[in-house]
Design a protein around this motif. Sequence first.
Motif, PDB file in Angstrom:
ATOM      1  N   UNK A 192       0.819  -1.215   0.000  1.00  6.85           N
ATOM      2  CA  UNK A 192       0.000   0.000   0.000  1.00  6.85           C
ATOM      3  C   UNK A 192       0.850   1.262   0.000  1.00  6.85           C
ATOM      4  N   UNK A 193       2.064   1.161   0.524  1.00  8.71           N
ATOM      5  CA  UNK A 193       2.941   2.324   0.593  1.00  8.71           C
ATOM      6  C   UNK A 193       4.380   1.895   0.762  1.00  8.71           C
ATOM      7  N   UNK A 194       5.269   2.867   0.870  1.00 13.57           N
ATOM      8  CA  UNK A 194       6.690   2.567   1.032  1.00 13.57           C
ATOM      9  C   UNK A 194       6.999   2.304   2.502  1.00 13.57           C
ATOM     10  N   UNK A 195       7.638   1.171   2.809  1.00 16.30           N
ATOM     11  CA  UNK A 195       7.998   0.891   4.200  1.00 16.30           C
ATOM     12  C   UNK A 195       9.041   1.873   4.721  1.00 16.30           C
ATOM     13  N   UNK A 196       9.052   2.074   6.009  1.00  9.67           N
ATOM     14  CA  UNK A 196      10.078   2.908   6.628  1.00  9.67           C
ATOM     15  C   UNK A 196      11.433   2.220   6.522  1.00  9.67           C
ATOM     16  N   UNK A 197      12.482   3.010   6.414  1.00  3.90           N
ATOM     17  CA  UNK A 197      13.833   2.441   6.374  1.00  3.90           C
ATOM     18  C   UNK A 197      14.535   2.688   7.706  1.00  3.90           C
ATOM     19  N   UNK A 198      15.564   1.913   7.947  1.00  5.45           N
ATOM     20  CA  UNK A 198      16.287   1.986   9.215  1.00  5.45           C
ATOM     21  C   UNK A 198      17.054   3.297   9.354  1.00  5.45           C
ATOM     22  N   UNK A 199      17.270   3.700  10.566  1.00  4.79           N
ATOM     23  CA  UNK A 199      18.182   4.794  10.897  1.00  4.79           C
ATOM     24  C   UNK A 199      19.514   4.178  11.314  1.00  4.79           C
ATOM     25  N   UNK A 200      20.592   4.957  11.262  1.00  3.72           N
ATOM     26  CA  UNK A 200      21.908   4.372  11.532  1.00  3.72           C
ATOM     27  C   UNK A 200      22.030   3.621  12.863  1.00  3.72           C
ATOM     28  N   UNK A 201      21.291   4.032  13.879  1.00  5.60           N
ATOM     29  CA  UNK A 201      21.381   3.336  15.163  1.00  5.60           C
ATOM     30  C   UNK A 201      20.779   1.935  15.117  1.00  5.60           C
ATOM     31  N   UNK A 202      20.063   1.620  14.040  1.00  8.69           N
ATOM     32  CA  UNK A 202      19.439   0.295  13.891  1.00  8.69           C
ATOM     33  C   UNK A 202      20.237  -0.640  12.985  1.00  8.69           C
ATOM     34  N   UNK A 203      21.318  -0.152  12.403  1.00 12.80           N
ATOM     35  CA  UNK A 203      22.082  -0.971  11.468  1.00 12.80           C
ATOM     36  C   UNK A 203      22.756  -2.144  12.176  1.00 12.80           C
TER      37      UNK A 203
END
Length: 728
Positions: A192-203
């Motif tokens: 339905x839409x674009x998923x959120x992407x990770x921020x650097x603290x989640x890598x």
Amino acid sequence: MNAIDKNLAILNRRRFLSISLTAAGGLMIGGIIPQATQALVIDRQPWDENKAGEEINAWIMVEPDDTVIIRVAQSEMGEGIFTSLPMIVAEELGCDWAEVKAEYASASRNLRENNVYKRMGTGGSGAVRRSREFLQAAGANARVRLVQAAAARWNVSPESCSVDNGKVMHQASGRNLRYGELAAEAAKVTLAGDPAIKTPDQFTLIGKPVARLDTPPKLVGAAKFGIDIRLPDMVYAAAATCPVFGGTVKSYDESAIKGRRGVIAVVPIEGGVAVVADRFWRAKEALANLPIVWDEGPAASTTSKQFDADYIAALDGPAVTAKKEGDVDAGLSAGKRVDALYQAPHLAHAPMEPLNCTAHVTEGKVEIWMGTQNPDMALQLAAKAAGVPPSEVEIHNCFLGGGFGRRAVNDELVQAVTISKVVGKPVKLVWTREDDMRHDRYRPQAAIRFQAALGTDGLPTAMHMRTAVGSIQRSLGLGKVENGVEPSAVEGLANMPYRSPATQVDCILKNTHVPVMFWRSVGSSQNAFALEGFIDELAQAAGMDGYRYRRKLLEGKPDFLAVLDTLAKKSDWDKPLPKGAGRGIAIHESFGTIVGEVVELTVSPKGEVKVDRVVAAVDCGHVVNPLTAVMQIESAVVYGLSAALFGEITIDKGAVVQGNFDDYEVARLADTPKIETHLVLSGGTKWGGIGEPGTPPIAPAVCNAIFNATGKRIRALPIKNVDLSSGA
């Protein structure tokens, strides 16, 4: 085919490496790794819907055995993007990195599907910093579709599922499904839409040192470079163009080579002529014996000595102001004056693999095999040269044996297409080293004049910088630069980080008949040399060392200060050196990255320079693969060191004098110092480039170290032209 020809056909580069490495009872690499290499990097162009595996989106295909194929739209020329860009996708995808393969994305598909790969040109240190977000998005898109496919099969909510190492997990029931089992269903999922992407603290993968995917195949000669291409019924071409840029062919006598063994045709090309034969050597030797009369034009009387004088004279002529802050005239009259003139020569790109292209033009269809930094632009170029619609062109991009900007504009492609169109066969055109050196598009020549005044505290009251330099945009025919200021001409000057109450930067764009183009780090290469040398002159006039003086000028800039302080600490800046030795420092920001370098060197009584150690500190904000980031700084240091010590293209009678590595020297192993690289990452929203920013600081750091060792200031490169002997 005789026995010799059969052996020549069999003994290609890969087989030679495999045989030669084992012939003396040595490293049996060729017999150990070939299957492993195919698991890391594969060549599967053009894109084909019938290939094994399921494509989840344009970037990602998952095979039944869980192999994840990640497509790379940028060009691998040694900078490591065939690893770093798949790492970005894999970070979001949540796959098993051990199952990842990389392959080139198709420029033809990019055209057909409305720029589905977003950005295919490689340059400006932009592969990661300009692609990261949409590559993360591609990985996230595929991950969410895999999760939804699994949830639908289990009849559970997607929110109750997670991914781990190439599997979708349902913690409540303990069930899991491999990506290879889900790919076909995931390919049919619509989000339905674009998923959120990770921020650097989640890598979890980005930021870790990861071995390069392209190293094993390159070690055994399995990696395919443009120069490796062999096709059925292929012929070879050697081309000659006028030694003086812009010249043309008056005439040539084809009868002189008629009947030579293997010669197939003589083909006119733009500005020159090509010979086609069944072997490249035969084409090359026939071309050497083909009498050609050139119309060299009015530029045939020009010389580098004349250019040097012309560029210096241009500094006294009209200019366009690129930047002006404060009252420069008043500031220059308010303190101790320091003036200097710096000069930088034309430089060749000198990639280790000379330019080459294999083209096959048939009725309404063109196929190209080459290493190019711009596959989508190469596609358009081939279409124009062949006279077909772009939709009828297929570009097979190969690994590049060095690019440094040169392979962003593909002169060799146009020649190869022209020749193949005439002979009706696949044609492999190879430029010799001399062709490559004498028909390059060079780093622009420049003359840069500085004027500054120092107050009682030793800091500038005003700085006036004036540069005369060739326009790359005009040389490439990209425009007239209507306002007279080309960004690359003043980069590093107009945005210098040092504080000065009054600053003015003037630009004079001056072109000769010598074509110029982007060279590794572009305008920063000559501008950092000049500015960082002049800052050291100001430090000397103020009675301060280069590190502490820069620290004062950079107050309020914590990212620069972090790099500087790391340099001072890691290089043992204050540790005494023996007589004849010196340290020099330079710092520069380009492509969003700050790089500082300290050089430690010795100068013998005869004036011989030996660079012993280079310490680099780098702030690019974040880094995808620290391993390749360090490699890139090392590469940039050696590339810039070659230019500083030896590099110059000179013109005599309108033509380039240098032709090979005997007279266009590069740093050899014996010239290469110990290089230590320290990442000083500021994080935040900063994602700088890494391929080019290591080059600008090395030349000024070397020259500043030479001054500290000898008291002799170098303001014109290369260093080889300066007498540094004790008696000079």
